[in-house]
Design a protein around this motif. Structure first.
Motif, short mmCIF file in Angstrom:
data_model
loop_
_atom_site.label_atom_id
_atom_site.label_comp_id
_atom_site.label_asym_id
_atom_site.label_seq_id
_atom_site.Cartn_x
_atom_site.Cartn_y
_atom_site.Cartn_z
N TRP A 247 2.05 -0.02 -3.54
CA TRP A 247 2.84 -0.62 -4.60
C TRP A 247 2.08 -0.71 -5.92
O TRP A 247 2.60 -0.38 -6.98
N ILE A 248 0.83 -1.13 -5.85
CA ILE A 248 0.01 -1.25 -7.06
C ILE A 248 -0.17 0.12 -7.72
O ILE A 248 -0.12 0.26 -8.95
N ALA A 249 -0.37 1.15 -6.90
CA ALA A 249 -0.58 2.50 -7.43
C ALA A 249 0.67 3.04 -8.12
O ALA A 249 0.60 4.03 -8.85
N THR B 195 10.26 -12.58 -0.55
CA THR B 195 10.58 -13.19 -1.84
C THR B 195 9.34 -13.54 -2.66
O THR B 195 9.37 -13.49 -3.89
N ARG B 196 8.25 -13.87 -2.00
CA ARG B 196 7.05 -14.29 -2.73
C ARG B 196 6.03 -13.17 -2.92
O ARG B 196 5.05 -13.34 -3.65
N TYR B 197 6.27 -12.03 -2.28
CA TYR B 197 5.26 -10.97 -2.37
C TYR B 197 5.90 -9.58 -2.50
O TYR B 197 5.79 -8.94 -3.55
N ALA B 198 6.57 -9.13 -1.45
CA ALA B 198 7.08 -7.76 -1.43
C ALA B 198 8.04 -7.46 -2.59
O ALA B 198 7.93 -6.42 -3.25
N MET B 199 8.97 -8.35 -2.86
CA MET B 199 9.97 -8.10 -3.89
C MET B 199 9.36 -8.04 -5.28
O MET B 199 9.93 -7.43 -6.19
N ILE B 200 8.20 -8.65 -5.44
CA ILE B 200 7.50 -8.62 -6.73
C ILE B 200 6.72 -7.32 -6.89
O ILE B 200 6.88 -6.59 -7.87
N LEU B 201 5.89 -7.02 -5.90
CA LEU B 201 5.03 -5.85 -6.01
C LEU B 201 5.80 -4.53 -5.87
O LEU B 201 5.45 -3.53 -6.50
N ALA B 202 6.84 -4.53 -5.05
CA ALA B 202 7.62 -3.31 -4.85
C ALA B 202 8.32 -2.87 -6.13
O ALA B 202 8.74 -1.71 -6.26
N ALA B 203 8.45 -3.77 -7.10
CA ALA B 203 9.12 -3.44 -8.36
C ALA B 203 8.22 -2.65 -9.31
O ALA B 203 8.71 -2.02 -10.25
N ILE B 204 6.91 -2.65 -9.06
CA ILE B 204 5.98 -1.99 -9.98
C ILE B 204 6.29 -0.51 -10.14
O ILE B 204 6.43 -0.01 -11.26
N GLY B 205 6.42 0.20 -9.03
CA GLY B 205 6.68 1.64 -9.09
C GLY B 205 8.00 1.98 -9.77
O GLY B 205 8.03 2.79 -10.71
N PRO B 206 9.11 1.40 -9.33
CA PRO B 206 10.40 1.70 -9.96
C PRO B 206 10.45 1.37 -11.45
O PRO B 206 11.01 2.13 -12.24
N LEU C 103 15.18 0.93 -1.44
CA LEU C 103 14.70 1.75 -0.33
C LEU C 103 13.26 1.41 0.04
O LEU C 103 12.89 1.45 1.21
N SER C 104 12.46 1.07 -0.96
CA SER C 104 11.08 0.69 -0.70
C SER C 104 11.01 -0.57 0.15
O SER C 104 10.26 -0.64 1.14
N LEU C 105 11.81 -1.56 -0.20
CA LEU C 105 11.84 -2.80 0.57
C LEU C 105 12.42 -2.56 1.96
O LEU C 105 11.91 -3.10 2.95
N ALA C 106 13.45 -1.73 2.05
CA ALA C 106 14.05 -1.43 3.34
C ALA C 106 13.06 -0.71 4.25
O ALA C 106 12.98 -0.98 5.46
N SER C 107 12.27 0.19 3.66
CA SER C 107 11.28 0.94 4.44
C SER C 107 10.24 0.02 5.05
O SER C 107 9.87 0.17 6.22
N VAL C 108 9.77 -0.93 4.25
CA VAL C 108 8.76 -1.87 4.74
C VAL C 108 9.33 -2.75 5.85
O VAL C 108 8.67 -3.01 6.86
N PHE C 109 10.56 -3.19 5.65
CA PHE C 109 11.20 -4.02 6.67
C PHE C 109 11.35 -3.26 7.98
O PHE C 109 11.03 -3.79 9.06
N ILE C 110 11.82 -2.03 7.90
CA ILE C 110 11.99 -1.21 9.11
C ILE C 110 10.65 -0.92 9.76
O ILE C 110 10.52 -0.94 10.99
N LEU C 111 9.63 -0.66 8.93
CA LEU C 111 8.29 -0.41 9.47
C LEU C 111 7.79 -1.62 10.25
O LEU C 111 7.18 -1.48 11.31
#
Length: 209
Positions: free
Chosen positions: A125-127, A46-57, A85-93
């Motif tokens: 994510w930044i890229a 909530t404080r990191y992944a969900m924010i940065l993962a939105a950059i690409g989409p 899918l990006s968030l799910a991938s990170v969680f599974i990883l």
């Protein structure tokens, strides 16, 4: 009147910016700092992944709309799906990293493994910002490669893997990550094809076929 003692909240959390800078510019030092931090899976997302993962989409959505490569509806749906899918991938990883730790002499720890998966994804994510211009989208590969470097540097620190086993551990995680990536890409591709087919069908109906 405005209370002169009040301070407006910054648009972006300074702690998030500091973490991004730290993990990208001084990864070894930042991994040591991350290793000692308290965190939960919820806070990591909530404080990191969900924010940065939105950059690409979001960048892809804007790029598609500006350059007219897709309808607004299909571009929006694909952006939402790719974000999920990006968030799910990170969680599974993170789950994979933790499950494999003991096999390579490491110390299994679900939160530490999730820290590794989340923070190592920062560069990728930044890229994603390159997707604003479709012709530059391939440059996001650079972020993906650097994310692998970050993962390699963080493995022995967060998962306590012996130096003589970290390379093999990393390779196994890399293979698992590649397989996971193909699965997620296949899901996204299938959804994209579905929208293309449905859009073509509607167009045909509108043309009177």
């Amino acid at each position: 009147m405005t209370d002169p003692t009040s301070h407006s909240q910054p648009a972006v959390d300074p702690a998030l910016i500091a973490r991004v800078k730290g993990i990208l510019l001084q990864p070894k030092i930042e991994w040591l700092r991350i290793d000692g931090e308290f965190a939960t899976n919820k806070s990591l997302f909530t404080r990191y992944a969900m924010i940065l993962a939105a950059i690409g989409p979001v960048a892809t959505l804007i790029g598609s709309m500006v350059f007219g490569h897709a309808s607004i509806v299909s571009a929006l749906v694909l952006a939402i799906v790719s974000y999920g899918l990006s968030l799910a991938s990170v969680f599974i990883l993170g789950l994979i990293i933790n499950a494999l730790a003991s096999s390579f002499g490491g110390a299994p720890n679900p939160v530490q493994a999730m820290k590794l998966a989340v923070y190592a994804s920062t560069a990728s994510w930044i890229a994603g910002v390159f997707n604003l211009i479709p012709l530059l989208g391939w440059l996001s590969i650079i972020g993906g490669i650097y994310s692998l470097v970050l993962l390699f540097l963080g493995l022995p620190i967060l998962m306590k893997v012996p130096e003589d086993k970290k390379v093999v551990y990393f390779i196994v995680i890399l293979i698992a990550g590649i397989v996971l990536g193909f699965v997620m890409a296949a899901i996204l591709g299938a959804i994209a094809l579905t929208f293309v087919a449905s859009t073509a069908g509607l167009a045909a109906m509108g043309a009177g076929y």
